[in-house]
Each structure stands twice: as structure tokens, then as C-alpha cells.
Write a protein that holds these residues in place. Sequence first.
Motif, mmCIF file in Angstrom:
data_model
loop_
_atom_site.group_PDB
_atom_site.id
_atom_site.type_symbol
_atom_site.label_atom_id
_atom_site.label_comp_id
_atom_site.label_asym_id
_atom_site.label_seq_id
_atom_site.Cartn_x
_atom_site.Cartn_y
_atom_site.Cartn_z
ATOM 1 N N ARG A 78 0.868 -1.178 0.000
ATOM 2 C CA ARG A 78 0.000 0.000 0.000
ATOM 3 C C ARG A 78 0.902 1.224 0.000
ATOM 4 N N THR A 79 0.660 2.159 -0.908
ATOM 5 C CA THR A 79 1.537 3.321 -1.034
ATOM 6 C C THR A 79 0.767 4.617 -0.808
ATOM 7 N N ILE A 80 1.497 5.624 -0.381
ATOM 8 C CA ILE A 80 0.970 6.976 -0.231
ATOM 9 C C ILE A 80 1.986 7.927 -0.859
ATOM 10 N N ASP A 81 1.507 8.840 -1.688
ATOM 11 C CA ASP A 81 2.422 9.798 -2.325
ATOM 12 C C ASP A 81 2.971 10.798 -1.299
ATOM 13 N N ARG A 82 2.102 11.520 -0.644
ATOM 14 C CA ARG A 82 2.477 12.457 0.419
ATOM 15 C C ARG A 82 1.675 12.085 1.666
ATOM 16 N N ASP A 89 -0.109 6.740 10.353
ATOM 17 C CA ASP A 89 -0.070 5.694 9.320
ATOM 18 C C ASP A 89 0.989 4.641 9.625
ATOM 19 N N ILE A 90 2.124 5.076 10.173
ATOM 20 C CA ILE A 90 3.153 4.109 10.573
ATOM 21 C C ILE A 90 2.610 3.201 11.677
ATOM 22 N N ALA A 91 1.971 3.802 12.680
ATOM 23 C CA ALA A 91 1.453 3.022 13.811
ATOM 24 C C ALA A 91 0.402 2.024 13.349
ATOM 25 N N ALA A 92 -0.528 2.479 12.500
ATOM 26 C CA ALA A 92 -1.580 1.581 12.031
ATOM 27 C C ALA A 92 -0.992 0.420 11.238
ATOM 28 N N SER A 93 0.012 0.685 10.427
ATOM 29 C CA SER A 93 0.630 -0.375 9.610
ATOM 30 C C SER A 93 1.374 -1.369 10.474
ATOM 31 N N ILE A 94 2.220 -0.879 11.368
ATOM 32 C CA ILE A 94 3.012 -1.782 12.209
ATOM 33 C C ILE A 94 2.107 -2.584 13.131
ATOM 34 N N PRO A 99 5.444 -4.053 7.819
ATOM 35 C CA PRO A 99 6.619 -3.175 7.852
ATOM 36 C C PRO A 99 6.431 -1.994 6.898
ATOM 37 N N VAL A 100 7.071 -0.882 7.231
ATOM 38 C CA VAL A 100 6.912 0.355 6.473
ATOM 39 C C VAL A 100 8.270 0.830 5.961
ATOM 40 N N VAL A 101 8.303 1.301 4.727
ATOM 41 C CA VAL A 101 9.482 1.958 4.166
ATOM 42 C C VAL A 101 9.077 3.366 3.773
ATOM 43 N N ILE A 102 9.858 4.362 4.197
ATOM 44 C CA ILE A 102 9.593 5.744 3.817
ATOM 45 C C ILE A 102 10.857 6.376 3.227
ATOM 46 N N TRP A 103 10.637 7.358 2.369
ATOM 47 C CA TRP A 103 11.752 8.148 1.839
ATOM 48 C C TRP A 103 12.024 9.312 2.778
ATOM 49 N N VAL A 104 13.309 9.581 3.003
ATOM 50 C CA VAL A 104 13.720 10.669 3.895
ATOM 51 C C VAL A 104 14.910 11.410 3.287
ATOM 52 N N THR A 178 6.034 7.950 -1.409
ATOM 53 C CA THR A 178 7.079 8.146 -0.405
ATOM 54 C C THR A 178 6.846 7.275 0.822
ATOM 55 N N PHE A 179 5.714 6.556 0.845
ATOM 56 C CA PHE A 179 5.336 5.706 1.975
ATOM 57 C C PHE A 179 4.880 4.369 1.413
ATOM 58 N N PHE A 180 5.440 3.282 1.956
ATOM 59 C CA PHE A 180 5.125 1.931 1.487
ATOM 60 C C PHE A 180 4.866 1.047 2.707
ATOM 61 N N ALA A 181 3.706 0.411 2.762
ATOM 62 C CA ALA A 181 3.381 -0.544 3.825
ATOM 63 C C ALA A 181 3.194 -1.918 3.187
ATOM 64 N N PHE A 182 3.963 -2.906 3.639
ATOM 65 C CA PHE A 182 4.019 -4.213 2.991
ATOM 66 C C PHE A 182 3.264 -5.265 3.793
ATOM 67 N N SER A 183 2.633 -6.178 3.075
ATOM 68 C CA SER A 183 1.969 -7.315 3.716
ATOM 69 C C SER A 183 2.104 -8.530 2.815
ATOM 70 N N LYS A 184 1.825 -9.693 3.370
ATOM 71 C CA LYS A 184 1.906 -10.932 2.600
ATOM 72 C C LYS A 184 0.699 -11.035 1.679
ATOM 73 N N ASN A 185 0.951 -11.432 0.440
ATOM 74 C CA ASN A 185 -0.118 -11.599 -0.545
ATOM 75 C C ASN A 185 -0.616 -13.035 -0.485
#
Length: 332
Positions: A78-82, A89-94, A99-104, A178-185
Amino acid sequence: MNTIPNIQPFNEIYYKDCFYNSVISVVDHFSGSRYPILSNDILFYRLSDSTDPCSLQIVYQDADSLDQVLERTGLTVRTIDRCERLIDDIAASINAGCPVVIWVDCYYESIRRDTYNKIHWGHTLLLYGIDLDNRQCAIIEHQNRMNLNYRPHIVGFDDILRPYQGYLKVFYQAKFPTFFAFSKNTDVPQLEPERWRRVERERLIGHMHTYGSLIQQGLDDLRKAVDLTYDWYMAAGQQEIAMWIESLNKIVNGKFIERYRCKMLELGEDILQLQQNSLEVLEKIRAVVARAYYSGNKLYDGLIFSSLHNFYELEQQTYQKLCAVTPLTDVR
């Protein structure tokens, strides 16, 4: 601290950029397969300035989109542009096990001594834990830009918010997540590891044939760069030589990637040996150029130029072998 277990840094190789080193850690966490990531890129040379060998670079051509590749690894994203509510969003995903990946921008990241308040540097963080009471996150981050040393850290929310907002200010491009939340498919059937390897090996072979003309054009550009180097080098100053070292560093990393994936996908010992020979020659060239740069003289010219021609010949042989790899008759 609520953390997602079994998140480990990926330190085997620097794969393309920091984003993929983060993603591979996520793939490993979900017991997915790295093979689809390894098979997706076509690496070729490009000389962007026909008068400057420093402009030679390794280009990574994606054969399939990130979503397609992740689906084959066994993940969904699941991605979010801004992200306007980043911590929420980090808390809800974790909390959902994602796991979450963000650009910084590392300029604003206080644990990065190499960049903090010094250099604007687009980068990704892998987040796998959060403590709302103490305003902290568990992340995977590396030590500095010059080495491969990813490791766990605990940082405050300010070291998440400021670098993320800094990235939006300095680097953000519209419609780029800039925001990516990953889950098992769970909708995609999981293959046995050996079958997964064989399927993605065939995919890479197919890509090599599809992009064969691009690869050959890249080899032609490599030959042009080699032919340009003598006259250019004899006239080059310290700044130009420093730029060449930077270009060589990126090409060396590309050669490590090619060898790593050929080893993982088992494309053959003959190809691995050619790649190893090519890498050793290139590292020798880089060492001699660096020595010339730091000593301020060019006593090692002859070795550089003979090695460059040797490198080109090895690359030509390697790609001929790669493009001649025959598909397996059975990928079951």
C-alpha cells in the motif's frame, strides 16, 4: 515498543539503491523470494557525453513494474504519495504486522553523522516498531553512505518526521510514492524455492534476449569510453579524476550486483568466473586511479589503459555468454 519480529538488515550487497535493500529485508521477513527482484533488471552501459569517459554509467532498466515484481515475491504494498499523518499511518501499519518503508532526507537525520546538517541525500528507512508513549520508532538504517552496514536503531519521532518532511521539500516528485506498507499476498500461490529460482532464471534469460540490442549498444558505449580515456586522462585535473573515481565506484557496484544475481540464479560457473575476472580488473583500475589522484601524479598510466581494454574484452565475452544461455527444458 510494539515491534514486528524477525526483521533483519540486508547486508549481503548494495542492490541498486537503499530502497531495494529495505525491500529485500521485508521479503525475507515474509519468507518470500528475492529471485523476482534479481531477475527484473537489465544492466547496460550508457555514455551520456561522447567526449567524456566520466559520463559512462550503469543503467538499470526495469522489465516489470514494482507492483508486478512484488506480487511475484509474494508481497503486496500500500503506497501513499504524500503522507499527511505519518506517525498515525506508521502506527496503524506496524500494529497490523506491516513493515513500512519511507523516503527521507538524511540532512535532517541526527543519527547520520556523515550527512546531518551537511548533505541533502535521498534515502529510505525501514520501520518495524513503534512506541507511542515514548514517541520512538524501531528502524533499520545504515551507518554512512560509504559502507554497507545496515543495523537496527531506536529513534525519536523527530528523527522520522523531520527527515520525511525534508524529503518532501527537497526531493519530492508528484505521483511518486514516499510511503510503502508491505503485507503478505495470500492470493498468490507460493512456489517451492527451487522452482521459484528456475522460473525467475528463465525470466532473466528472456529479458536478456528482449533487451539484447540495448545491451550491445551499451557495450559499444563502453568501447567508446575506453578509446576516449587516454587523451582525456592526460589532460584531466584533480577534479575530473575525482569524478572518474565516483563513476568507477558505481560501475563496480553494478558488477557486484550482476555477479550476485548470476550466482543466486545459477547461470553457470563459466559466467561467474568471467564476471569475477572482469570485477578484479575493474577494481585494479579503480585502485590505480585512486592512487594517482591521492599522490597527485600519473605514473601508472600504462597499466590503466591496458587494463581498460582488458575490461572491455571481458565484458564483451561475459554478455555473449549471458545472451547465449539456453532456457531450461523443464521449470517445474
